[in-house]
Design a protein around this motif. Structure first.
Motif, PDB file in Angstrom:
ATOM      1  N   ARG A  81       0.860  -1.182   0.000  1.00 38.91           N
ATOM      2  CA  ARG A  81       0.000   0.000   0.000  1.00 38.91           C
ATOM      3  C   ARG A  81       0.898   1.234   0.000  1.00 38.91           C
ATOM      4  NH1 ARG A  81      -5.222  -1.648   1.645  1.00 38.91           N
ATOM      5  NH2 ARG A  81      -5.800   0.464   2.264  1.00 38.91           N
ATOM      6  N   PRO A  82       0.900   2.014  -1.072  1.00 38.18           N
ATOM      7  CA  PRO A  82       1.859   3.119  -1.178  1.00 38.18           C
ATOM      8  C   PRO A  82       1.596   4.234  -0.170  1.00 38.18           C
ATOM      9  CG  PRO A  82       0.270   3.188  -2.977  1.00 38.18           C
ATOM     10  CD  PRO A  82       0.040   1.888  -2.258  1.00 38.18           C
ATOM     11  N   ALA A  83       2.687   4.863   0.289  1.00 38.25           N
ATOM     12  CA  ALA A  83       2.574   6.060   1.119  1.00 38.25           C
ATOM     13  C   ALA A  83       2.075   7.218   0.253  1.00 38.25           C
ATOM     14  CB  ALA A  83       3.924   6.388   1.746  1.00 38.25           C
ATOM     15  N   VAL A  84       1.751   8.326   0.878  1.00 36.62           N
ATOM     16  CA  VAL A  84       1.064   9.411   0.188  1.00 36.62           C
ATOM     17  C   VAL A  84       1.873   9.935  -1.004  1.00 36.62           C
ATOM     18  CG1 VAL A  84       0.220  11.788   0.403  1.00 36.62           C
ATOM     19  CG2 VAL A  84      -0.309  10.106   2.180  1.00 36.62           C
ATOM     20  N   GLU A  85       3.111  10.374  -0.782  1.00 35.64           N
ATOM     21  CA  GLU A  85       3.864  10.969  -1.881  1.00 35.64           C
ATOM     22  C   GLU A  85       4.254   9.929  -2.924  1.00 35.64           C
ATOM     23  OE1 GLU A  85       3.850  14.135  -2.355  1.00 35.64           O
ATOM     24  OE2 GLU A  85       2.760  14.251  -0.463  1.00 35.64           O
ATOM     25  N   SER A 122     -14.532   8.060  -6.500  1.00 33.41           N
ATOM     26  CA  SER A 122     -14.577   6.591  -6.548  1.00 33.41           C
ATOM     27  C   SER A 122     -14.098   5.947  -5.250  1.00 33.41           C
ATOM     28  CB  SER A 122     -13.745   6.085  -7.723  1.00 33.41           C
ATOM     29  OG  SER A 122     -12.399   6.513  -7.604  1.00 33.41           O
ATOM     30  N   LEU A 123     -14.096   6.692  -4.163  1.00 34.42           N
ATOM     31  CA  LEU A 123     -13.541   6.184  -2.898  1.00 34.42           C
ATOM     32  C   LEU A 123     -14.229   4.905  -2.439  1.00 34.42           C
ATOM     33  CD1 LEU A 123     -11.760   6.385  -0.402  1.00 34.42           C
ATOM     34  CD2 LEU A 123     -13.424   7.977   0.585  1.00 34.42           C
ATOM     35  N   GLU A 124     -15.536   4.868  -2.492  1.00 30.15           N
ATOM     36  CA  GLU A 124     -16.253   3.691  -1.985  1.00 30.15           C
ATOM     37  C   GLU A 124     -15.838   2.433  -2.737  1.00 30.15           C
ATOM     38  OE1 GLU A 124     -20.834   2.134  -1.196  1.00 30.15           O
ATOM     39  OE2 GLU A 124     -20.468   4.152  -1.963  1.00 30.15           O
ATOM     40  N   ARG A 125     -15.767   2.542  -4.055  1.00 29.75           N
ATOM     41  CA  ARG A 125     -15.352   1.388  -4.861  1.00 29.75           C
ATOM     42  C   ARG A 125     -13.894   1.038  -4.608  1.00 29.75           C
ATOM     43  NH1 ARG A 125     -14.932   2.352 -11.139  1.00 29.75           N
ATOM     44  NH2 ARG A 125     -13.085   3.425 -10.354  1.00 29.75           N
ATOM     45  N   ASP A 126     -13.040   2.071  -4.567  1.00 29.51           N
ATOM     46  CA  ASP A 126     -11.612   1.829  -4.399  1.00 29.51           C
ATOM     47  C   ASP A 126     -11.288   1.231  -3.033  1.00 29.51           C
ATOM     48  OD1 ASP A 126     -11.175   2.779  -6.919  1.00 29.51           O
ATOM     49  OD2 ASP A 126     -10.307   4.695  -6.293  1.00 29.51           O
ATOM     50  N   ALA A 127     -12.067   1.586  -2.028  1.00 27.38           N
ATOM     51  CA  ALA A 127     -11.823   1.035  -0.696  1.00 27.38           C
ATOM     52  C   ALA A 127     -11.938  -0.486  -0.697  1.00 27.38           C
ATOM     53  CB  ALA A 127     -12.802   1.637   0.308  1.00 27.38           C
ATOM     54  N   ALA A 128     -12.750  -1.009  -1.616  1.00 27.93           N
ATOM     55  CA  ALA A 128     -12.962  -2.455  -1.683  1.00 27.93           C
ATOM     56  C   ALA A 128     -12.035  -3.148  -2.672  1.00 27.93           C
ATOM     57  CB  ALA A 128     -14.415  -2.743  -2.059  1.00 27.93           C
ATOM     58  N   THR A 129     -11.527  -2.405  -3.673  1.00 32.43           N
ATOM     59  CA  THR A 129     -10.858  -3.091  -4.781  1.00 32.43           C
ATOM     60  C   THR A 129      -9.458  -2.590  -5.118  1.00 32.43           C
ATOM     61  OG1 THR A 129     -11.790  -1.582  -6.444  1.00 32.43           O
ATOM     62  CG2 THR A 129     -13.109  -3.518  -5.859  1.00 32.43           C
ATOM     63  N   SER A 130      -9.042  -1.423  -4.620  1.00 28.41           N
ATOM     64  CA  SER A 130      -7.834  -0.792  -5.168  1.00 28.41           C
ATOM     65  C   SER A 130      -6.550  -1.140  -4.435  1.00 28.41           C
ATOM     66  CB  SER A 130      -7.997   0.736  -5.163  1.00 28.41           C
ATOM     67  OG  SER A 130      -7.847   1.233  -3.842  1.00 28.41           O
ATOM     68  N   GLY A 131      -6.629  -1.877  -3.335  1.00 27.67           N
ATOM     69  CA  GLY A 131      -5.412  -2.194  -2.595  1.00 27.67           C
ATOM     70  C   GLY A 131      -4.681  -0.966  -2.088  1.00 27.67           C
ATOM     71  N   ALA A 187      -5.225   8.017   4.792  1.00 26.89           N
ATOM     72  CA  ALA A 187      -5.762   7.319   5.970  1.00 26.89           C
ATOM     73  C   ALA A 187      -4.755   6.304   6.503  1.00 26.89           C
ATOM     74  CB  ALA A 187      -7.077   6.633   5.612  1.00 26.89           C
ATOM     75  N   ASN A 188      -4.113   5.583   5.606  1.00 28.54           N
ATOM     76  CA  ASN A 188      -3.159   4.557   6.020  1.00 28.54           C
ATOM     77  C   ASN A 188      -1.911   5.177   6.636  1.00 28.54           C
ATOM     78  OD1 ASN A 188      -2.244   1.727   6.043  1.00 28.54           O
ATOM     79  ND2 ASN A 188      -0.759   2.411   4.526  1.00 28.54           N
ATOM     80  N   GLU A 189      -1.410   6.254   6.012  1.00 32.52           N
ATOM     81  CA  GLU A 189      -0.178   6.878   6.503  1.00 32.52           C
ATOM     82  C   GLU A 189      -0.396   7.584   7.839  1.00 32.52           C
ATOM     83  OE1 GLU A 189       2.709   8.677   3.683  1.00 32.52           O
ATOM     84  OE2 GLU A 189       2.225  10.545   4.722  1.00 32.52           O
ATOM     85  N   ARG A 190      -1.551   8.197   8.008  1.00 36.09           N
ATOM     86  CA  ARG A 190      -1.804   8.969   9.232  1.00 36.09           C
ATOM     87  C   ARG A 190      -2.533   8.160  10.298  1.00 36.09           C
ATOM     88  NH1 ARG A 190      -3.271  15.238   7.876  1.00 36.09           N
ATOM     89  NH2 ARG A 190      -1.686  15.599   6.263  1.00 36.09           N
TER      90      ARG A 190
END
Length: 266
Positions: A123-127, A184-193, A202-205
């Motif tokens: 899961r990539p960091a922000v930058e 597309s956040l809702e879709r990406d939350a389920a499918t985008s890794g 969200a992941n970085e912070r």
């Protein structure tokens, strides 16, 4: 069923929004190119577990076809790209063709990296994500097509590669990419890794998605407020340069408007 979904995506309408002054014949070419990129995107995402080597093979075949090298891309995807590429290749100078192929290579290499990330659970960091998103969006490909759609000589190399013009193009890319991520956040939350700016924040912070979405929107607004200053910093440019800068702005607004009406995001 897939053909219906593709038609409901309004891809031809998307091309018309980005290139409002293009002739009907050129819009057909642009629509075919856009459709090809969307098909590649869907093809690379179709497996529940990404297959980086399959994606890499698609990328290599497409670049060979565009560069006129042996090999090429077999099957319907190859035929479609060859047909769509024929008119730009016939009409545009070699320096523009090299610029277009470089933008396509940058985009498709990003697609390979994203597939590899998903396969490895990275899961990539922000930058890191922001830089990758500038490739996977294909916005730079769309920017090169501004000259083709104009039906005139392309902007000069000195203008196109000027640091101020690159900064303006980069900001335009970010604006349409992050808008798409929010939509597309809702879709990406389920499918985008994790390949979505909100998810990366969200992941970085370590914050909830709602808070990360606020941070992302604020970053989008800061970039939008800075866009006029970036345009003003561009060197003297004449008609072709103004057309290019206008085209970058059309890509931002056109993507926003099309995203609300396309079935791809409903």
């Amino acid at each position: 069923m897939y053909a219906d979904r593709l038609a409901e995506g309004g891809i031809a309408r998307y091309a018309a929004r980005l290139y409002p002054d293009a002739t009907p014949d050129d819009l057909r070419v642009l629509s075919a190119l856009f459709t090809w990129f969307f098909l590649i995107d869907d093809e690379c995402d179709r497996a529940s577990v990404p297959e980086p080597e399959r994606v890499r093979a698609l990328v290599g075949g497409a670049l060979s076809l565009l560069s006129g090298e042996d090999g090429g891309l077999p099957g319907p995807l190859g035929s479609m790209l060859a047909d769509a590429w024929r008119e730009p290749q016939r009409r545009m100078p070699e320096r523009w063709q090299a610029r277009f192929v470089a933008a396509v290579e940058h985009h498709l290499n990003g697609v390979v990296v994203e597939a590899r990330n998903k396969a490895n659970g990275h899961r990539p960091a922000v930058e890191e994500y922001v830089e990758l998103r500038r490739a996977t969006s294909a916005a730079y490909v769309a920017h090169t097509l501004i000259d083709f759609a104009a039906g005139d000589d392309p902007v000069t190399e000195s203008f196109y590669y000027h640091p101020s013009v690159r900064a303006f193009s980069r900001a335009g890319n970010d604006l349409l990419s992050w808008f798409n991520d929010l939509l597309s956040l809702e879709r990406d939350a389920a499918t985008s890794g994790g390949h979505n700016l909100v998810l990366a924040v969200a992941n970085e912070r370590g914050t909830p998605l709602a808070e990360a979405a606020v941070v992302t929107r604020e970053r989008w607004h800061r970039t939008m407020r800075h866009l006029p200053a970036l345009r003003t910093a561009a060197p003297p440019h004449g008609l072709a340069g103004r057309r290019y800068l206008d085209g970058v702005e059309h890509a931002v607004r056109g993507t926003m408007d099309w995203s609300y009406e396309s079935a791809r995001y409903r």
